[in-house]
Design a protein around this motif. Structure first.
Motif, PDB file in Angstrom:
ATOM      1  N   GLY A 125      -6.215  -6.751  -3.734  1.00 43.52           N
ATOM      2  CA  GLY A 125      -6.735  -5.396  -3.553  1.00 43.52           C
ATOM      3  C   GLY A 125      -6.862  -4.611  -4.840  1.00 43.52           C
ATOM      4  O   GLY A 125      -7.282  -3.442  -4.825  1.00 43.52           O
ATOM      5  N   ASN A 126      -6.492  -5.223  -5.978  1.00 40.07           N
ATOM      6  CA  ASN A 126      -6.561  -4.508  -7.249  1.00 40.07           C
ATOM      7  C   ASN A 126      -7.986  -4.126  -7.645  1.00 40.07           C
ATOM      8  O   ASN A 126      -8.197  -3.164  -8.388  1.00 40.07           O
ATOM      9  CB  ASN A 126      -5.942  -5.347  -8.367  1.00 40.07           C
TER      10      ASN A 126
ATOM     11  N   MET B 286       0.832  -1.200   0.000  1.00 45.11           N
ATOM     12  CA  MET B 286       0.000   0.000   0.000  1.00 45.11           C
ATOM     13  C   MET B 286       0.871   1.255   0.000  1.00 45.11           C
ATOM     14  O   MET B 286       0.527   2.259  -0.639  1.00 45.11           O
ATOM     15  CB  MET B 286      -0.948  -0.004   1.199  1.00 45.11           C
TER      16      MET B 286
ATOM     17  N   GLU C 250     -10.241  -3.014  -5.596  1.00 45.51           N
ATOM     18  CA  GLU C 250     -10.685  -1.881  -4.780  1.00 45.51           C
ATOM     19  C   GLU C 250      -9.813  -0.655  -4.949  1.00 45.51           C
ATOM     20  O   GLU C 250     -10.298   0.485  -4.885  1.00 45.51           O
ATOM     21  CB  GLU C 250     -10.689  -2.305  -3.307  1.00 45.51           C
ATOM     22  N   TYR C 251      -8.519  -0.868  -5.186  1.00 43.21           N
ATOM     23  CA  TYR C 251      -7.559   0.236  -5.257  1.00 43.21           C
ATOM     24  C   TYR C 251      -6.888   0.269  -6.630  1.00 43.21           C
ATOM     25  O   TYR C 251      -7.133  -0.590  -7.478  1.00 43.21           O
ATOM     26  CB  TYR C 251      -6.489   0.078  -4.176  1.00 43.21           C
TER      27      TYR C 251
END
Length: 400
Positions: free
Chosen positions: A55-56, A17, A58-59
């Motif tokens: 997480g790709n 992150m 969502e972010y």
């Protein structure tokens, strides 16, 4: 260029992150847990890839774009009969990486030590801490701590005398710190070689000179580069760091002439270069822009950093990315021109993956334990500067 950062895996104190928030879309990583010479399985590669890409949805997406490094076994570097086994394992790892959609693989061919510094916490006037190489301190280690046979042949008498005087004034703790610093292993590890076995590792190269090491490198690339070409993988060798002989070991990837010989050894595009401005820039006789113009088509990965040569010595330290001996403006401009050339000819790999190589330890990171040169805030500062420079050059010269 595609902005990336190096990530050492789940134990890295810099998180994915953090890398995403720095503005990167690419990740540079490796499977340091796998012993050198063993095959990287599809399962192990996919496991790391899935962690990076978690997480790709969502972010902002992250991708594992570059392997740094898929290490070359010492038996290959030494040209031993067993190298055939390790070359076959290397090929299998390349096949598995290609099957997982990873097509840029960085490696180096430095014997025994991948990189060398003598200080990891050199303080600059601004209060930043950075990496430094001091020739006198390296001589001190070589002559009076390691006591390498015939080491005196590599150092002028003035350096030998000053190194001895300094050694005699050092405490045991200071000697231990210098020893551990010089003998740090791969950047992905915090372990140093044990001094008791280090000399035996050097002895294994006693009969291997400059030409023999070159021949062993060229044998390796002739074996693996054609397969990499078939697989759509770009192999890219990292220059020697620092780019000169140390500890009696030859260094064969330090100059433009070295690149020319290596490129000619296997004349396929996959036999390429990791263009590290910091390593190459230590030598005043390296013209970095000329190297880009001559071998730009073989550059597959870029490390942007600069060092500052300390006048009248062989010493250097990591400098602010825009203010060292490397003319970063001209280097970035030449790299962007190479990208434009690729777009005009529809060559693959039009955008070069770039990472800000090394960074100062600064602000809150002064109180954290991070890999040398790989603290989060220092690299964030470097990337911000380089992104601004890249945008300015593009706008000024209508590049991209």
């Amino acid at each position: 260029m595609i902005h990336t950062m190096r990530w050492f895996g789940p134990n890295d104190p810099v998180s994915l992150m953090d890398i995403r928030q720095a503005g990167c879309t690419g990740v540079v990583s490796a499977l340091h847990q796998i012993p050198v010479g063993d095959v990287w399985s599809v399962e192990a590669i996919q496991e790391r890839k899935s962690i990076i890409e978690a997480g790709n949805e969502e972010y902002t997406p992250l991708q594992w774009l570059v392997v740094e490094s898929l290490p070359v076994h010492e038996h290959i570097k030494k040209g031993l009969p067993t190298r055939e086994l390790y070359i076959e394992n290397y090929k299998e790892s390349l096949r598995n990486l290609a099957a997982c959609g990873i097509n840029t693989v960085c490696y180096n061919f430095m014997p025994v030590l991948d990189w060398s510094r003598t200080q990891l916490d050199y303080t600059l006037p601004e209060g930043h801490k950075t990496l430094r190489f001091v020739w006198e301190d390296f001589a001190l280690f070589d002559l009076y701590i390691l006591k390498r046979p015939n080491a005196a042949l590599d150092y002028e008498s003035k350096i030998q005398q000053s190194a001895l005087s300094k050694f005699q004034s050092m405490s045991q703790d200071e000697i231990a710190v210098l020893t551990n610093t010089v003998l740090l292993g791969l950047p992905g590890s915090e372990e140093a070689f044990d001094l008791s076995i280090f000399q035996s590792l050097l002895d294994a190269y006693s009969e291997i000179g400059d030409q023999q090491l070159r021949d062993n490198l060229y044998y390796f690339v002739k074996e693996v580069a054609p397969l990499a070409q078939e697989l759509g993988i770009n192999l890219c060798i990292h220059p020697d760091d620092p780019p000169r002989s140390l500890l009696g070991l030859p260094r064969v990837v330090s100059t433009q002439s070295d690149f020319e010989q290596l490129m000619n050894a296997s004349n396929v595009r996959a036999n390429g270069i990791t263009f590290c401005t910091g390593s190459l820039g230590v030598r005043a006789d390296n013209d970095l822009v000329e190297i880009i113009r001559n071998y730009g088509g073989r550059i597959h990965f870029v490390h942007l950093r600069t060092t500052k040569r300390e006048t009248g010595t062989r010493n250097f330290h990591e400098a602010p990315h825009l203010n060292g001996d490397v003319d970063m403006y001209e280097v970035v401009k030449a790299l962007l021109e190479e990208e434009q050339k690729r777009k005009a000819t529809d060559n693959p790999g039009q955008e070069l993956p770039m990472r800000p190589d090394h960074g100062f330890q600064m602000l809150e990171d002064l109180h954290k334990k991070t890999y040398p040169g790989y603290s989060g805030i220092g690299r964030l500062k470097a990337l911000a500067e380089l992104r601004g420079l890249e945008m300015g050059i593009k706008r000024a010269h209508h590049l991209g």
